[in-house]
Design a protein around this motif. Structure first.
Motif, PDB file in Angstrom:
ATOM      1  N   GLY A  65       0.753  -1.177  -0.060  1.00 52.86           N
ATOM      2  CA  GLY A  65       0.048  -0.094   0.094  1.00 52.86           C
ATOM      3  C   GLY A  65       0.940   1.250   0.017  1.00 52.86           C
ATOM      4  N   ILE A  76      -1.488   3.715   2.276  1.00 49.22           N
ATOM      5  CA  ILE A  76      -2.755   3.984   1.888  1.00 49.22           C
ATOM      6  C   ILE A  76      -3.802   3.639   3.164  1.00 49.22           C
ATOM      7  CG2 ILE A  76      -5.019   3.108   0.493  1.00 49.22           C
ATOM      8  CD1 ILE A  76      -2.994   3.706  -1.968  1.00 49.22           C
ATOM      9  N   PHE A 111      -1.602  12.953  -4.351  1.00 50.66           N
ATOM     10  CA  PHE A 111      -2.320  12.231  -3.346  1.00 50.66           C
ATOM     11  C   PHE A 111      -3.841  12.808  -3.361  1.00 50.66           C
ATOM     12  CE2 PHE A 111       2.325  12.919  -2.273  1.00 50.66           C
ATOM     13  CZ  PHE A 111       2.665  11.559  -2.223  1.00 50.66           C
ATOM     14  N   TYR A 113      -7.218  11.856  -0.893  1.00 55.40           N
ATOM     15  CA  TYR A 113      -7.561  11.540   0.609  1.00 55.40           C
ATOM     16  C   TYR A 113      -8.975  11.145   0.813  1.00 55.40           C
ATOM     17  CZ  TYR A 113      -3.072  13.795   1.128  1.00 55.40           C
ATOM     18  OH  TYR A 113      -1.928  13.939   1.102  1.00 55.40           O
ATOM     19  N   LEU A 119      -4.916   8.761   3.326  1.00 56.27           N
ATOM     20  CA  LEU A 119      -4.605   8.481   1.850  1.00 56.27           C
ATOM     21  C   LEU A 119      -5.401   7.543   1.471  1.00 56.27           C
ATOM     22  CD1 LEU A 119      -2.303   9.619  -0.019  1.00 56.27           C
ATOM     23  CD2 LEU A 119      -0.747   7.908   0.919  1.00 56.27           C
ATOM     24  N   LYS A 120      -5.930   7.567   0.200  1.00 57.62           N
ATOM     25  CA  LYS A 120      -6.797   6.549  -0.667  1.00 57.62           C
ATOM     26  C   LYS A 120      -6.349   6.463  -1.910  1.00 57.62           C
ATOM     27  CE  LYS A 120     -10.310   9.503  -2.919  1.00 57.62           C
ATOM     28  NZ  LYS A 120     -11.845   9.844  -3.072  1.00 57.62           N
ATOM     29  N   GLU A 121      -5.372   7.460  -2.485  1.00 62.60           N
ATOM     30  CA  GLU A 121      -4.717   7.071  -3.820  1.00 62.60           C
ATOM     31  C   GLU A 121      -3.453   7.645  -3.830  1.00 62.60           C
ATOM     32  OE1 GLU A 121      -5.618   7.551  -8.315  1.00 62.60           O
ATOM     33  OE2 GLU A 121      -7.270   7.797  -7.028  1.00 62.60           O
ATOM     34  N   PHE A 171      -4.290  -4.041  -2.735  1.00 65.64           N
ATOM     35  CA  PHE A 171      -4.001  -2.979  -3.499  1.00 65.64           C
ATOM     36  C   PHE A 171      -4.044  -3.087  -5.233  1.00 65.64           C
ATOM     37  CE2 PHE A 171      -2.511  -2.363   0.813  1.00 65.64           C
ATOM     38  CZ  PHE A 171      -3.206  -1.263   0.794  1.00 65.64           C
ATOM     39  N   VAL A 190      -4.318   2.372  -5.672  1.00 66.16           N
ATOM     40  CA  VAL A 190      -5.744   2.158  -5.015  1.00 66.16           C
ATOM     41  C   VAL A 190      -5.930   0.961  -4.225  1.00 66.16           C
ATOM     42  CG1 VAL A 190      -6.323   4.040  -6.692  1.00 66.16           C
ATOM     43  CG2 VAL A 190      -7.062   1.665  -7.037  1.00 66.16           C
TER      44      VAL A 190
END
Length: 193
Positions: A65, A76, A111, A113, A119-121, A171, A190
């Motif tokens: 991640g 992530i 980045f 969020y 953090l999502k990507e 991921f 992601v």
């Protein structure tokens, strides 16, 4: 009159030799000869070794991640926007993504969020200078050779690109390939849904 240093003289000699001999006279070390229509040998380099190392590192870090370079400690679902800003400073641009430009051979990142600020990507944008030593020499053929067949390939019609998706466990890596150049433009990491 000022004296020129030896390095300047050597550089000038190389430039002059190139002008006299013609650019086709230079060979790329380690390059394989390719037959041209006229029958003379022309040299082309294969995928840059540094680019292959970058690709392998991106793939390995994805299963954790995380990404590479300045983002190798960001995770992530765990790292917050405040953590990223503490580490990298304020982003150049903040919209759907916080953008950090590539500078002086260092790669750029974006980045995104989640609503809770985690953090999502992670988008790895690669380098601008000497791009061939990074994402610029990675093509769909190189992806398949190095990582195997993509788990999915989808068209992104509004940007004339294709997304090559690789499942790395929790991921997913998405290699965004430009349809005209057939080079990887950027890489998204992601969560795997």
């Amino acid at each position: 009159m000022a004296r020129r240093n030896p390095a300047h003289k050597a550089a000038l000699s190389v430039v002059c030799a190139g002008a006299v001999l013609g650019a086709g006279s230079f060979m790329i070390p380690g390059a394989a000869p390719v037959e041209a229509e006229s029958g003379e040998a022309v040299y082309s380099s294969e995928t840059n070794e540094a680019a292959l190392e970058t690709l392998q590192t991106i793939y390995t870090k994805a299963s954790e991640g995380s990404s590479i370079g300045v983002a190798d400690n960001f995770l992530i679902g765990k790292t917050t926007r405040a953590d990223v800003i503490d580490s990298l400073g304020e982003p150049y641009l903040s919209d759907a993504f916080d953008i950090y430009h590539a500078e002086m051979g260092n790669p750029g990142f974006s980045f995104a969020y989640s609503q809770d600020g985690t953090l999502k990507e992670i988008r790895y944008l690669g380098t601008n200078v000497e791009r061939q030593t990074n994402l610029g020499s990675i093509t769909p053929a190189v992806l398949e050779d190095q990582l195997g067949k993509a788990d999915a390939i989808t068209s992104i019609s509004q940007t004339n690109q294709h997304k090559y998706q690789y499942d790395t466990g929790d991921f997913e890596l998405e290699f965004i390939v430009n349809d005209e150049t057939l080079q990887v433009d950027h890489v998204n990491l992601v969560p795997n849904n």
